[in-house]
Design an enzyme around this catalytic site. Structure first.
Site, PDB file in Angstrom:
ATOM      1  N   LEU A  64       0.814  -1.217   0.000  1.00  0.00           N
ATOM      2  CA  LEU A  64       0.000   0.000   0.000  1.00  0.00           C
ATOM      3  C   LEU A  64       0.849   1.270   0.000  1.00  0.00           C
ATOM      4  CD1 LEU A  64      -2.879  -1.056   2.418  1.00  0.00           C
ATOM      5  CD2 LEU A  64      -2.797  -1.195  -0.086  1.00  0.00           C
ATOM      6  N   HIS A 233       5.043 -15.588  -2.559  1.00  0.00           N
ATOM      7  CA  HIS A 233       5.133 -15.646  -4.027  1.00  0.00           C
ATOM      8  C   HIS A 233       6.105 -16.722  -4.551  1.00  0.00           C
ATOM      9  CE1 HIS A 233       8.458 -13.066  -2.900  1.00  0.00           C
ATOM     10  NE2 HIS A 233       7.746 -11.954  -2.895  1.00  0.00           N
ATOM     11  N   ASN A 279       9.470  -9.358  -8.942  1.00  0.00           N
ATOM     12  CA  ASN A 279      10.395 -10.201  -8.194  1.00  0.00           C
ATOM     13  C   ASN A 279       9.623 -11.045  -7.180  1.00  0.00           C
ATOM     14  OD1 ASN A 279      12.803 -11.286  -7.366  1.00  0.00           O
ATOM     15  ND2 ASN A 279      13.335  -9.603  -6.007  1.00  0.00           N
ATOM     16  N   ASP A 306       0.470  -9.974  -4.553  1.00  0.00           N
ATOM     17  CA  ASP A 306       1.694  -9.168  -4.509  1.00  0.00           C
ATOM     18  C   ASP A 306       1.478  -7.851  -5.265  1.00  0.00           C
ATOM     19  OD1 ASP A 306       4.244  -8.280  -3.979  1.00  0.00           O
ATOM     20  OD2 ASP A 306       5.252  -9.674  -5.337  1.00  0.00           O
ATOM     21  N   HIS A 310       3.608   1.103  -9.014  1.00  0.00           N
ATOM     22  CA  HIS A 310       4.694   2.051  -9.272  1.00  0.00           C
ATOM     23  C   HIS A 310       4.178   3.132 -10.209  1.00  0.00           C
ATOM     24  CE1 HIS A 310       7.753  -0.353  -7.269  1.00  0.00           C
ATOM     25  NE2 HIS A 310       7.353  -1.415  -7.942  1.00  0.00           N
ATOM     26  N   PHE A 324      10.893  -3.474  -9.556  1.00  0.00           N
ATOM     27  CA  PHE A 324      10.127  -4.710  -9.667  1.00  0.00           C
ATOM     28  C   PHE A 324       8.679  -4.476  -9.233  1.00  0.00           C
ATOM     29  CE2 PHE A 324      14.475  -6.350  -8.808  1.00  0.00           C
ATOM     30  CZ  PHE A 324      14.606  -7.251  -9.854  1.00  0.00           C
ATOM     31  N   GLY A 325       7.735  -5.166  -9.883  1.00  0.00           N
ATOM     32  CA  GLY A 325       6.376  -5.209  -9.355  1.00  0.00           C
ATOM     33  C   GLY A 325       5.304  -4.807 -10.343  1.00  0.00           C
TER      34      GLY A 325
END
Length: 428
Positions: A64, A233, A279, A306, A310, A324-325
């Site tokens: 968050l 994950h 990741n 997950d 961004h 990452f993400g």
């Protein structure tokens, strides 16, 4: 008086999908009628028109970003995204700035959640101060302040001695250690999986062994410490094998898998698109198949997104430099329903369980079930309407998804938290 949800479809205690009416009163489920006529005043009824009624979905792995990363997401925007995705309980990871690594910061976070969250938020506390892996946090004080469990997610705890001590302290408090599993000496500074895609583009790759060897270490430590150890994950076939063997040995280990690791492999990355960078990375087709098998045979316990928002500017830096993400709260159920239930790989009941009762059981939550007396955390889902995923419509600040344009069914249309309608499709 209460309110009735009328003419839905839900699973009864025997797993049968039946026509259902559910009464919500004082924040809980007051009555459930299966295959029976409903007599109620019209003003006290919401007709859901034959749509699926499920327990509010549970996601035990979300970012968050607040405090410190409000340009990416806030508790308010992230939990609105959760509600839009049918999630009524989310667990917030501690890789914020500052991290919830002391009692005062956890108390601040709890107050912020009460002020702005649209759904239930369970805050993780950090295992180590600043998630630096150098000094353990005060577990007892953080538990007292409301910590859900302990994790340094985003980085792996590199010291076996420190992780062992953390597990012993967590076990004494009947708390879980939740782990991002990655041996930093083996990651190779990579941005993608160490496979064909990395070789094709001359990129440094992250090998599968860096995850599996970390899990292997930790399950043995968890056995010695008597701790509930949860693997975040999971992404490789070797990791699935380690967890399967640990469960057979009676070690108290649980594991989650993300929708994107079930749906995609590194062969699916279309060029150097940073919206496919996360990741752990997208692994091989063999790894993806092992994850599906592990979920079906019970090695993997549940699904978690997950959700990692961004900014567009960050993701525009390219696959090597971008963070990452990807985001996942608003697309998880439609993607999984369309590509696994509609194709016969999973049953609808399995999918619902992996997103509700299974995570609840693993962590002792009261949520995740439709039963008289249970919290009235409920999602209503339209299984018929087809829509394309459009990041511009996301409630999340993050638009970083590899699934833009994918056409799906299984879209949530109403979400209730504690009996209150917190989101409805078509309403501002």
């Amino acid at each position: 008086m209460g309110v009735w949800l009328k003419n839905g479809m839900s699973f009864n205690k025997d797993g049968e999908l039946m026509r259902t009416h559910i009464k919500i009163e004082h924040g809980t489920i007051a009555a459930i009628l299966y295959e029976q006529p409903l007599e109620a005043n019209e003003e006290d009824v919401i007709d859901v028109g034959g749509r699926l009624i499920v327990p509010g979905l549970i996601d035990l792995h979300v970012h968050l970003r607040e405090p410190g990363g409000e340009a990416k997401e806030t508790i308010e925007t992230g939990t609105l995204a959760a509600a839009k995705g049918g999630f009524t309980t989310v667990a917030a990871m501690p890789n914020t700035n500052p991290a919830p690594d002391r009692k005062e910061q956890m108390e601040w976070l709890q107050a912020r959640i009460r002020e702005t969250a649209r759904v239930n938020v369970l805050p993780y506390a950090a295992i180590t101060i600043g998630q630096k892996g150098e000094e353990l946090t005060d577990f007892a004080a953080l538990k007292e302040a409301g910590a859900f469990a302990f994790t340094d997610d985003g980085v792996g705890v590199q010291s076996a001695g420190m992780m062992f001590e953390a597990m012993k302290q967590a076990a004494a408090l009947d708390m879980a250690i939740v782990a991002h599993c990655e041996d930093d000496t083996l990651t190779n500074g990579g941005a993608v999986h160490d496979g064909e895609f990395a070789r094709r583009y001359g990129l440094r790759g992250i090998p599968s062994v860096c995850e599996a060897v970390h899990i292997a270490r930790d399950v043995l430590l968890a056995e010695a410490a008597g701790c509930h150890y949860h693997v975040c994950h999971i992404s490789t076939k070797e990791s699935v094998r380690v967890v399967r063997d640990a469960k057979r040995a009676g070690i108290r280990v649980t594991a989650e898998v993300t929708p994107h690791h079930l749906l995609l492999c590194d062969e699916d990355i279309p060029g150097l698109d940073a919206n496919y960078k996360m990741n752990p990375p997208l692994r091989s087709r063999e790894d993806r198949d092992a994850l599906i098998e592990g979920l079906l045979d019970g090695t993997i316990d549940f699904i978690a997104t997950d959700h990692a928002p961004h900014t567009a500017a960050e993701k525009a830096k390219g696959i090597e430099a971008a963070p990452f993400g990807i985001v996942g709260l608003e697309t998880a159920f439609p993607l999984l329903y369309t590509h696994f239930v509609k194709t016969g790989v999973f049953t609808l009941k399995q999918l619902v369980d992996w997103l509700t009762i299974k995570p609840a059981q693993c962590f002792g939550l009261k949520a995740g079930r439709l039963a008289v007396g249970a919290p009235a955390d409920i999602a209503v889902i339209d299984l018929e309407t087809e829509e394309a995923i459009d990041p511009e419509t996301f409630a999340s600040k993050g638009k970083n998804t590899p699934f833009a344009g994918w056409v799906c069914q299984g879209w949530p249309v109403m979400t209730f938290v504690g009996g209150t309608l917190v989101w409805e499709k078509g309403r501002a």
